[in-house]
Design a protein around this motif. Structure first.
Motif, PDB file in Angstrom:
ATOM      1  N   UNK A  17       0.847  -1.203   0.000  1.00  0.00           N
ATOM      2  CA  UNK A  17       0.000   0.000   0.000  1.00  0.00           C
ATOM      3  C   UNK A  17       0.881   1.251   0.000  1.00  0.00           C
ATOM      4  N   UNK A  18       1.921   1.240   0.819  1.00  0.00           N
ATOM      5  CA  UNK A  18       2.832   2.404   0.869  1.00  0.00           C
ATOM      6  C   UNK A  18       3.520   2.615  -0.474  1.00  0.00           C
ATOM      7  N   UNK A  19       3.953   1.519  -1.064  1.00  0.00           N
ATOM      8  CA  UNK A  19       4.634   1.598  -2.355  1.00  0.00           C
ATOM      9  C   UNK A  19       3.662   2.103  -3.436  1.00  0.00           C
ATOM     10  N   UNK A  20       2.414   1.664  -3.349  1.00  0.00           N
ATOM     11  CA  UNK A  20       1.412   2.099  -4.332  1.00  0.00           C
ATOM     12  C   UNK A  20       1.250   3.618  -4.293  1.00  0.00           C
ATOM     13  N   UNK A  21       1.154   4.185  -3.115  1.00  0.00           N
ATOM     14  CA  UNK A  21       1.010   5.647  -3.006  1.00  0.00           C
ATOM     15  C   UNK A  21       2.270   6.358  -3.488  1.00  0.00           C
ATOM     16  N   UNK A  22       3.426   5.767  -3.193  1.00  0.00           N
ATOM     17  CA  UNK A  22       4.675   6.390  -3.635  1.00  0.00           C
ATOM     18  C   UNK A  22       4.755   6.380  -5.170  1.00  0.00           C
ATOM     19  N   UNK A  23       4.434   5.242  -5.765  1.00  0.00           N
ATOM     20  CA  UNK A  23       4.502   5.137  -7.226  1.00  0.00           C
ATOM     21  C   UNK A  23       3.505   6.108  -7.878  1.00  0.00           C
ATOM     22  N   UNK A  24       2.289   6.173  -7.320  1.00  0.00           N
ATOM     23  CA  UNK A  24       1.259   7.035  -7.909  1.00  0.00           C
ATOM     24  C   UNK A  24       1.689   8.495  -7.929  1.00  0.00           C
ATOM     25  N   UNK A  25       2.534   8.883  -6.978  1.00  0.00           N
ATOM     26  CA  UNK A  25       2.856  10.303  -6.797  1.00  0.00           C
ATOM     27  C   UNK A  25       4.266  10.717  -7.175  1.00  0.00           C
ATOM     28  N   UNK A  26       5.085   9.783  -7.623  1.00  0.00           N
ATOM     29  CA  UNK A  26       6.439  10.171  -8.004  1.00  0.00           C
ATOM     30  C   UNK A  26       6.554  10.186  -9.526  1.00  0.00           C
ATOM     31  N   UNK A  27       7.555  10.926 -10.014  1.00  0.00           N
ATOM     32  CA  UNK A  27       7.762  11.008 -11.461  1.00  0.00           C
ATOM     33  C   UNK A  27       6.499  11.497 -12.134  1.00  0.00           C
ATOM     34  N   UNK A  28       6.195  10.925 -13.298  1.00  0.00           N
ATOM     35  CA  UNK A  28       4.918  11.231 -13.936  1.00  0.00           C
ATOM     36  C   UNK A  28       3.850  10.474 -13.161  1.00  0.00           C
ATOM     37  N   UNK A  29       2.882  11.201 -12.635  1.00  0.00           N
ATOM     38  CA  UNK A  29       1.902  10.558 -11.755  1.00  0.00           C
ATOM     39  C   UNK A  29       0.990   9.621 -12.532  1.00  0.00           C
ATOM     40  N   UNK A  30       0.292   8.774 -11.804  1.00  0.00           N
ATOM     41  CA  UNK A  30      -0.605   7.853 -12.497  1.00  0.00           C
ATOM     42  C   UNK A  30      -1.255   6.876 -11.553  1.00  0.00           C
ATOM     43  N   UNK A  31      -2.149   6.056 -12.083  1.00  0.00           N
ATOM     44  CA  UNK A  31      -2.892   5.126 -11.242  1.00  0.00           C
ATOM     45  C   UNK A  31      -2.113   3.841 -10.918  1.00  0.00           C
TER      46      UNK A  31
END
Lengths: 551, 171
Positions: free
Chosen positions: A141-155
């Protein structure tokens, strides 16, 4: 401390500062919904359909800058999210979609409501996870939020098996990861700065990346320092205030004639957070002819993808402009003056706006200043982009990349809940019929949403193309539904109003905005209102069509 | 159309191959071969991909792959690197032809790994062009079955793929 998976999920959402989620319960998320119920601190908004929930989470994210969260059950619940996830993916919106799935001993046996949703969503997510072991859940879950918000954002999608939701594991809270963007070194922008300094007619082209990176101030500082006119893509609207004297409107297929002229005449195009989509560049091989192009983008794969550029700057656009600004000197305002003259000329040439356009102009004047506008897809979307001045970033939510008809209602619900402000939802009768079930959600939540339903009894945009490219063979675009939208609104518990002529506009809109609850305004417009100007797909900017004689 | 070889370090997890191969198919990249194996670190696999295309496609493919969360490092392998591929070939042989096939395998330094009255299995490692040559020579005898691993490659000298610059760290 020991917790079951469903509780760990809720606690991890709270770690990330989530206070609102959108979703729809079902068999394989029962434990998650039970944990939500027992926790009681997260506001869960139930929509009429999972697609609406996904669009609502998207509208929430676009209008607030926070991460949108949507929950759905396995199987059809999960597949109903797909259009919403794809919409967010194409427009780089940070979204975390959570789905339940069957327990591990039922996985892969075509069990009831089992679907391989991680397989289905690989092409439309930045990344996705299937959680089979409860001990992995918190970090996923933590990684999901980090991925969604870093670099080019996305789902990002997380599929959580039923047994994981029910099994106990150790849980310790962890503060959210930093998603700060890296500074852009001077070396990365030096050559671009020299090219900009050497140019005499610089033009700023602003895309959605400027909004995603909160770069409005920097864009403005850059434009003002260079006295450079600013044009915007659909996704960039709001990054630069529409009322600013340097703003010259939207560019691209339905952009302003001024924007088209400036693009042709500029000797240096500074593209900020934009990927030169085919709806903007139109002819990707000729778009950058006779000019130097500087492209700043956080996604390496977007640099030189659609249009070959002279200077590609990789990095966050806010950081890149910050590094760029001190390297640039002030320029004269000759090109800006030319732009102003073009704009004046275009205004003078403009015919009297048609009814639908007039409604949008008046709505922008009468709606509270801090309103958020959402749209569906089609002619009304382009009219909104052309006639509804967007002053602030995050005050327009529209499906640019995927072009999702049916996006706007969910987005309006998400934006209304996320911002607490008045929402103007502009739609057409085609798009509205796709997700009109969400009127029940808007009424139940008593949200201040004014729906401007541009009712031309036709699928106007496709019909317009049939006029232009298919010799007026109106195949399946003149729908002539007999729906009485005023009665429809009333039956759902909303207010229904109607605009049929110019004199209705102001009184009806005033009444609509006074309600602070869902109001549907059936705007009866001609089926022959077109979207102009227009540049045909694949054509160059000098072929812009500004006038159109019927027949 | 040119041929390019790309090496990538990827997370050794289920689904990674699907993510990479579905990226190729949806973006229309045309690949010749793809080989995967684990590395000195059991959490990491190494992929070697041979791509047909031009410089634009190469750059796009590397950047798009690099965006995948499970792709850790990616590198365009230079032409002077060491390239190897393994081949197993089952050839029809009888008393009359067996010795000719044995002779051929000596020339190519292939190994004979199985002999039966009617067939012989040969093993050969080398650059793909060497394998191509060997296959051409075997064909007249009756090539019953052919298995090639696809090329794998590693740079010469001290330079290692794990020392490549990381796009995700730049932003």
């Amino acid at each position: 401390m020991k917790k079951i998976g469903a509780e760990i999920l809720i606690d991890c959402l709270k770690e990330q500062g989530v206070d609102t989620v959108f979703g729809y319960p079902g068999g394989y998320v029962l434990d998650i919904y039970d944990a939500l119920y027992r926790d009681g601190t997260i506001n869960h908004v139930i929509t009429a359909h999972e697609q609406g929930a996904a669009h609502a989470a998207d509208g929430y994210a676009r209008s607030t800058g926070k991460t949108g969260v949507v929950i759905a059950t396995s199987g059809p619940g999960a597949t109903n999210l797909v259009t919403g996830i794809a919409t967010a993916f194409m427009d780089s919106v940070p979204l975390v979609a959570i789905t339940g799935n069957v327990a591990i001993n039922f996985l892969g046996r075509d069990s009831f409501q089992e679907i391989d949703i991680t397989g289905v969503t690989i092409p439309v997510t930045k990344h996705n996870f299937i959680v089979k072991d409860v001990n992995d859940l918190a970090d996923v879950v933590r990684e999901a939020f980090r991925i969604a918000n870093t670099g080019r954002k996305g789902p990002v999608l997380i599929d959580i098996l039923k047994n994981v939701q029910q099994t106990t594991a150790d849980y310790e809270p962890v503060p959210p990861a930093s998603c700060a963007r890296k500074p852009v070194p001077e070396s990365a922008v030096k050559d671009a700065a020299a090219a900009i300094a050497a140019s005499s007619r610089p033009l700023l082209m602003v895309g959605g990346g400027a909004i995603a990176s909160e770069a409005s101030q920097e864009v403005r500082a850059l434009a003002e320092k260079l006295h450079a006119p600013v044009v915007s893509t659909l996704m960039g609207l709001g990054a630069f205030p529409a009322s600013h004297p340097l703003f010259c409107g939207m560019m691209g297929m339905h952009g302003t004639a001024t924007a088209a002229k400036l693009c042709l005449e500029s000797d240096c195009l500074i593209a900020i957070g934009t990927r030169f989509s085919d709806r903007v560049a139109l002819n990707r091989d000729k778009f950058a002819e006779n000019k130097t192009v500087v492209q700043i983008d956080i996604d390496d794969a977007e640099l030189n993808k659609n249009v070959a550029v002279d200077y590609a700057v990789l990095g966050d656009v806010k950081e890149a402009i910050r590094t760029l600004l001190p390297l640039l000197g002030e320029k004269d305002d000759a090109f800006a003056q030319k732009a102003a003259a073009y704009r004046e000329q275009e205004k003078k040439n403009a015919k009297k706006p048609e009814l639908g356009h007039e409604i949008l102009i008046e709505a922008a004047r009468l709606a509270p200043e801090d309103s958020v506008v959402t749209t569906d897809v089609g002619q009304h979307q382009m009219w909104t982009a052309q006639y509804y001045p967007v002053e602030r970033p995050r005050s327009l939510c529209t499906s640019g990349g995927l072009g999702t008809m049916g996006y706007g209602f969910g987005a309006a619900i998400g934006a209304a809940i996320g911002t607490g402000k008045q929402v103007v939802f502009v739609t057409g009768d085609g798009s509205f019929n796709m997700n009109l079930n969400e009127l029940s959600t808007a009424v139940t939540q008593n949200l201040p949403i004014v729906i401007l339903l541009m009712n031309n009894r036709a699928l106007g945009m496709v019909r317009q193309w049939q006029k232009l490219f298919y010799n007026r063979r109106f195949s399946q675009t003149v729908v002539n539904k007999r729906t009485d939208y005023v009665k429809f609104a009333e039956s759902f518990g909303a207010t229904g109003l109607r605009i049929e002529k110019e004199s209705d506009i102001v009184p009806v809109l005033k009444e609509a905005f006074s309600k602070k609850s869902p109001v549907l305004v059936d705007c009866v417009i001609s089926e022959d209102e077109n979207v102009l100007p227009m540049i045909k797909p694949g054509h160059t900017y000098d072929t812009i069509i500004t006038e159109w004689k019927e027949n | 159309m040119k041929q390019y070889t790309i090496s990538a370090l990827v997370a050794n997890k289920s689904g990674v191959l699907t993510r990479v191969s579905s990226l190729f198919s949806r973006r229309g990249y045309n690949i010749d071969s793809l080989s995967v194996c684990t590395t000195e670190d059991p959490a990491i696999s190494r992929m070697t991909i041979v791509l047909n295309g031009d410089d634009y496609i190469l750059a796009q493919m590397m950047k798009q792959m690099d965006k995948l969360i499970d792709v850790i490092k990616i590198k365009h392998v230079e032409t002077e690197a060491v390239y190897r591929e393994l081949l197993l070939a089952k050839v029809r042989t009888d008393g009359a032809t067996r010795s000719e096939v044995f002779e051929l395998s000596q020339i190519f330094r292939a190994k004979i790994v199985d002999v039966s009255p009617e067939a012989t299995i040969l093993e050969l490692t080398g650059k793909p062009v060497k394998l191509d040559g060997f296959v051409n020579m075997l064909r007249p005898y009756g090539l019953l079955e052919l298995a090639r691993t696809g090329v794998t490659a590693i740079s010469r000298g001290l330079s290692c793929i794990k020392d490549e610059a990381d796009y995700k760290e730049k932003i």
